[in-house]
Design an enzyme around this catalytic site. Structure first.
Site, PDB file in Angstrom:
ATOM      1  N   HIS A  60       0.850  -1.183   0.000  1.00 58.85           N
ATOM      2  CA  HIS A  60       0.000   0.000   0.000  1.00 58.85           C
ATOM      3  C   HIS A  60       0.890   1.239   0.000  1.00 58.85           C
ATOM      4  O   HIS A  60       2.096   1.169   0.230  1.00 58.85           O
ATOM      5  CB  HIS A  60      -0.916   0.024   1.225  1.00 58.85           C
ATOM      6  CG  HIS A  60      -1.860  -1.134   1.313  1.00 58.85           C
ATOM      7  ND1 HIS A  60      -3.009  -1.208   0.565  1.00 58.85           N
ATOM      8  CD2 HIS A  60      -1.816  -2.273   2.062  1.00 58.85           C
ATOM      9  CE1 HIS A  60      -3.654  -2.326   0.847  1.00 58.85           C
ATOM     10  NE2 HIS A  60      -2.948  -2.999   1.749  1.00 58.85           N
ATOM     11  N   ASP A  80      -1.327   8.816  -1.046  1.00 59.86           N
ATOM     12  CA  ASP A  80      -1.230  10.006  -1.902  1.00 59.86           C
ATOM     13  C   ASP A  80      -2.047  11.102  -1.242  1.00 59.86           C
ATOM     14  O   ASP A  80      -3.267  10.990  -1.117  1.00 59.86           O
ATOM     15  CB  ASP A  80      -1.768   9.660  -3.298  1.00 59.86           C
ATOM     16  CG  ASP A  80      -2.040  10.887  -4.168  1.00 59.86           C
ATOM     17  OD1 ASP A  80      -1.654  11.999  -3.793  1.00 59.86           O
ATOM     18  OD2 ASP A  80      -2.670  10.715  -5.236  1.00 59.86           O
ATOM     19  N   HIS A  91      -3.560  14.706  -1.509  1.00 55.12           N
ATOM     20  CA  HIS A  91      -3.864  15.771  -2.458  1.00 55.12           C
ATOM     21  C   HIS A  91      -3.386  17.132  -1.945  1.00 55.12           C
ATOM     22  O   HIS A  91      -3.220  18.061  -2.735  1.00 55.12           O
ATOM     23  CB  HIS A  91      -5.367  15.824  -2.735  1.00 55.12           C
ATOM     24  CG  HIS A  91      -5.864  14.712  -3.592  1.00 55.12           C
ATOM     25  ND1 HIS A  91      -7.102  14.733  -4.195  1.00 55.12           N
ATOM     26  CD2 HIS A  91      -5.297  13.536  -3.953  1.00 55.12           C
ATOM     27  CE1 HIS A  91      -7.284  13.621  -4.883  1.00 55.12           C
ATOM     28  NE2 HIS A  91      -6.204  12.859  -4.741  1.00 55.12           N
ATOM     29  N   HIS A 118      -5.563   9.126  -0.399  1.00 52.88           N
ATOM     30  CA  HIS A 118      -5.993   7.773  -0.776  1.00 52.88           C
ATOM     31  C   HIS A 118      -4.790   6.919  -1.116  1.00 52.88           C
ATOM     32  O   HIS A 118      -3.675   7.418  -1.324  1.00 52.88           O
ATOM     33  CB  HIS A 118      -6.980   7.809  -1.952  1.00 52.88           C
ATOM     34  CG  HIS A 118      -6.428   8.399  -3.211  1.00 52.88           C
ATOM     35  ND1 HIS A 118      -5.764   7.648  -4.168  1.00 52.88           N
ATOM     36  CD2 HIS A 118      -6.459   9.667  -3.697  1.00 52.88           C
ATOM     37  CE1 HIS A 118      -5.411   8.428  -5.175  1.00 52.88           C
ATOM     38  NE2 HIS A 118      -5.811   9.654  -4.915  1.00 52.88           N
ATOM     39  N   CYS A 119      -5.017   5.633  -1.170  1.00 51.22           N
ATOM     40  CA  CYS A 119      -3.989   4.699  -1.608  1.00 51.22           C
ATOM     41  C   CYS A 119      -3.903   4.746  -3.129  1.00 51.22           C
ATOM     42  O   CYS A 119      -4.927   4.846  -3.814  1.00 51.22           O
ATOM     43  CB  CYS A 119      -4.317   3.293  -1.133  1.00 51.22           C
ATOM     44  SG  CYS A 119      -2.977   2.085  -1.348  1.00 51.22           S
ATOM     45  N   HIS A 128      -8.228  -0.260  -4.649  1.00 58.78           N
ATOM     46  CA  HIS A 128      -7.935   0.054  -3.259  1.00 58.78           C
ATOM     47  C   HIS A 128      -8.820   1.199  -2.758  1.00 58.78           C
ATOM     48  O   HIS A 128      -9.239   1.197  -1.601  1.00 58.78           O
ATOM     49  CB  HIS A 128      -6.455   0.410  -3.094  1.00 58.78           C
ATOM     50  CG  HIS A 128      -5.543  -0.780  -3.125  1.00 58.78           C
ATOM     51  ND1 HIS A 128      -4.425  -0.896  -2.329  1.00 58.78           N
ATOM     52  CD2 HIS A 128      -5.586  -1.921  -3.865  1.00 58.78           C
ATOM     53  CE1 HIS A 128      -3.818  -2.058  -2.578  1.00 58.78           C
ATOM     54  NE2 HIS A 128      -4.512  -2.684  -3.514  1.00 58.78           N
ATOM     55  N   MET A 179      -9.865   2.698   0.922  1.00 58.08           N
ATOM     56  CA  MET A 179      -8.628   3.379   1.285  1.00 58.08           C
ATOM     57  C   MET A 179      -8.627   4.838   0.841  1.00 58.08           C
ATOM     58  O   MET A 179      -7.979   5.229  -0.132  1.00 58.08           O
ATOM     59  CB  MET A 179      -7.422   2.635   0.729  1.00 58.08           C
ATOM     60  CG  MET A 179      -7.249   1.247   1.322  1.00 58.08           C
ATOM     61  SD  MET A 179      -5.611   0.552   1.068  1.00 58.08           S
ATOM     62  CE  MET A 179      -4.653   1.446   2.297  1.00 58.08           C
ATOM     63  N   HIS A 188     -27.060  17.189   0.772  1.00 58.17           N
ATOM     64  CA  HIS A 188     -28.225  18.013   1.076  1.00 58.17           C
ATOM     65  C   HIS A 188     -28.679  17.678   2.484  1.00 58.17           C
ATOM     66  O   HIS A 188     -28.791  16.499   2.847  1.00 58.17           O
ATOM     67  CB  HIS A 188     -29.355  17.730   0.076  1.00 58.17           C
ATOM     68  CG  HIS A 188     -30.653  18.395   0.422  1.00 58.17           C
ATOM     69  ND1 HIS A 188     -30.872  19.733   0.202  1.00 58.17           N
ATOM     70  CD2 HIS A 188     -31.791  17.914   0.975  1.00 58.17           C
ATOM     71  CE1 HIS A 188     -32.102  20.048   0.591  1.00 58.17           C
ATOM     72  NE2 HIS A 188     -32.683  18.962   1.078  1.00 58.17           N
ATOM     73  N   GLU A 244     -28.912  25.071  -0.766  1.00 59.38           N
ATOM     74  CA  GLU A 244     -29.801  23.952  -0.475  1.00 59.38           C
ATOM     75  C   GLU A 244     -29.082  22.623  -0.677  1.00 59.38           C
ATOM     76  O   GLU A 244     -29.259  21.671   0.089  1.00 59.38           O
ATOM     77  CB  GLU A 244     -31.037  24.012  -1.378  1.00 59.38           C
ATOM     78  CG  GLU A 244     -30.700  24.028  -2.867  1.00 59.38           C
ATOM     79  CD  GLU A 244     -31.919  24.149  -3.746  1.00 59.38           C
ATOM     80  OE1 GLU A 244     -32.916  23.472  -3.448  1.00 59.38           O
ATOM     81  OE2 GLU A 244     -31.868  24.919  -4.724  1.00 59.38           O
ATOM     82  N   THR A 245     -28.280  22.544  -1.726  1.00 59.08           N
ATOM     83  CA  THR A 245     -27.504  21.348  -2.068  1.00 59.08           C
ATOM     84  C   THR A 245     -26.171  21.832  -2.602  1.00 59.08           C
ATOM     85  O   THR A 245     -26.109  22.847  -3.305  1.00 59.08           O
ATOM     86  CB  THR A 245     -28.229  20.511  -3.131  1.00 59.08           C
ATOM     87  OG1 THR A 245     -29.517  20.132  -2.636  1.00 59.08           O
ATOM     88  CG2 THR A 245     -27.443  19.253  -3.487  1.00 59.08           C
ATOM     89  N   HIS A 271     -28.129  13.912  -2.662  1.00 60.59           N
ATOM     90  CA  HIS A 271     -29.418  14.201  -3.286  1.00 60.59           C
ATOM     91  C   HIS A 271     -29.544  13.648  -4.696  1.00 60.59           C
ATOM     92  O   HIS A 271     -30.413  14.069  -5.463  1.00 60.59           O
ATOM     93  CB  HIS A 271     -29.747  15.697  -3.265  1.00 60.59           C
ATOM     94  CG  HIS A 271     -31.221  15.964  -3.152  1.00 60.59           C
ATOM     95  ND1 HIS A 271     -32.096  15.732  -4.183  1.00 60.59           N
ATOM     96  CD2 HIS A 271     -31.971  16.410  -2.116  1.00 60.59           C
ATOM     97  CE1 HIS A 271     -33.324  16.051  -3.808  1.00 60.59           C
ATOM     98  NE2 HIS A 271     -33.271  16.456  -2.540  1.00 60.59           N
TER      99      HIS A 271
END
Length: 389
Positions: A130, A133, A135, A170-171, A181, A186, A291, A315-316, A342
């Site tokens: 494994h 990463d 971001h 994430h992996c 993964h 992950m 939402h 709202e969303t 939603h």
């Protein structure tokens, strides 16, 4: 700069110009070149260090909303846990891969300018390699190139938090293993707060009383010839069928925090009237549309970046695949709220729903009331609607 870093850099440069990767002897020559041309890592010996104990989502470890003092080195230890889990009330199982034993992995909170120092541990009891990463990090595939650990290994990665916001990790072991993964669990989020805390569009401070982390995941559980979900003895055994199911781009489940119902009923989130809650919502692979039924996004960083002014009164909101968003809402009425994706098909039929139980002594009838009770339709009621231009 270590020999490993130099070798990776030389390999990347070689691939960029179409050459083959360097041999170890060439890497040693590259090390001399790199040391002559690149800055060395900062000496952080004088900086304070903070060891943080992570919490299982939806909960978040203790943290200051406004930084105290200057930058520090924030240390996290994150074990990788491979395990079989149950993902719905029908008893459907899958072989999960997780950061910290939970889906999603824990939310890590630091401040802009801090250094994240993560020790990634891959226990010998696991079956595959494994990595991680980030971001939020800069360079080396977000740290993925520097953190590949086989079962029985660990590695420590340090990176500087240069941008404020919410960022997925994430992996990413490469090829089809990367999406596998990720959808096996992950992924997680880092929240990098501004040193002076969150602000509205006019620069006024915003605070929250509680923070909850909701990580959305889609699962692809293969079915047998009769349409029943299949189970497997190991990760390796499940791989061919799972990859085939993934290629359909049609998930069998879309869930919050690892399972259908993980955040509903007895597992519902909690708040009180008058409290402001920060919801951090991530989706490492697909788009989502959070939402809050009966509420709103008072302030929403839809792209998750705190240097940008928040949107108001949504709202969303939209979570792009491979990102995390943040939203603030102050609850004004008691009761049970539903927090959903939603795309209501995914919320109701596939599992992407949570509940928030809000305590309060009084209902505000000015915000909502029923002037008349439910009863039979009154005689003579005109049910036609006028048609006009």
């Amino acid at each position: 700069m270590t020999l490993l870093h130099a070798s990776l850099l030389a390999s990347a440069l070689a691939l960029a110009i179409g050459a083959s990767a360097p041999a170890p002897a060439q890497a040693a020559d590259a090390l001399e070149l790199v040391n002559a041309t690149l800055d060395q890592a900062s000496d952080l010996a004088a900086l304070p260090r903070q060891q943080v104990t992570l919490k299982r989502p939806p909960f978040v470890h203790d943290h200051d909303q406004v930084a105290k003092g200057g930058p520090k080195v924030v240390q996290f230890t994150l074990p990788i846990v491979e395990k079989e889990i149950v993902i719905d009330d029908q008893g459907t199982t899958m072989h999960a891969m997780t950061f910290g034993g939970s889906i999603p992995g824990p939310l890590m909170v630091v401040h802009e300018g801090d250094y994240v120092e993560l020790t990634l541990v891959n226990p010998a009891s696991n079956s595959m390699p494994h990595n991680i990463d980030f971001h939020a990090a800069t360079g080396a595939m977000g740290g993925g190139d520097l953190t590949v650990v086989q079962p029985g290994e660990e590695v420590t990665l340090r990176w500087k938090a240069t941008r404020a916001g919410t960022f997925v990790y994430h992996c990413a072991p490469g090829g089809p293993m990367t999406p596998w993964h990720v959808v096996a669990g992950m992924h997680g989020t880092v929240m990098v707060l501004p040193r002076d805390g969150l602000k509205d569009g006019d620069g006024k401070p915003l605070r929250y009383d509680r923070a909850y982390y909701i990580g959305e995941t889609e699962f692809y559980i293969p079915r047998d010839a009769d349409g029943n979900f299949k189970s497997y003895a190991s990760h390796a055994e499940s791989l061919p069928d799972t990859l085939e199911a993934m290629r359909s781009l049609t998930p069998s489940h879309v869930v919050f925090n690892g399972a259908v119902g993980a955040l509903t009923g007895e597992n519902a989130l909690a708040s009180k009237v008058g409290e402001t809650v920060l919801f951090v919502h991530s989706q490492a692979n697909r788009d989502s549309r959070p939402h809050l039924i009966g509420g709103h996004g008072d302030y929403v960083w839809e792209e998750g970046k705190f240097a940008n002014a928040p949107l108001k009164d949504l709202e969303t909101w939209f979570v792009r695949g491979g990102s995390a968003a943040a939203a603030l809402y102050t609850f004004r009425q008691p009761g049970v709220y539903a927090y959903v994706n939603h795309n209501l098909i995914e919320a109701i039929l596939l599992g992407a729903a949570a509940h928030v139980k809000v305590e309060g002594d009084r209902w505000n009838h000015d915000l909502m009331t029923t002037p008349s009770a439910v009863g039979p339709i009154k005689p003579g009621t005109d049910l036609s609607l006028p048609v006009g231009r």
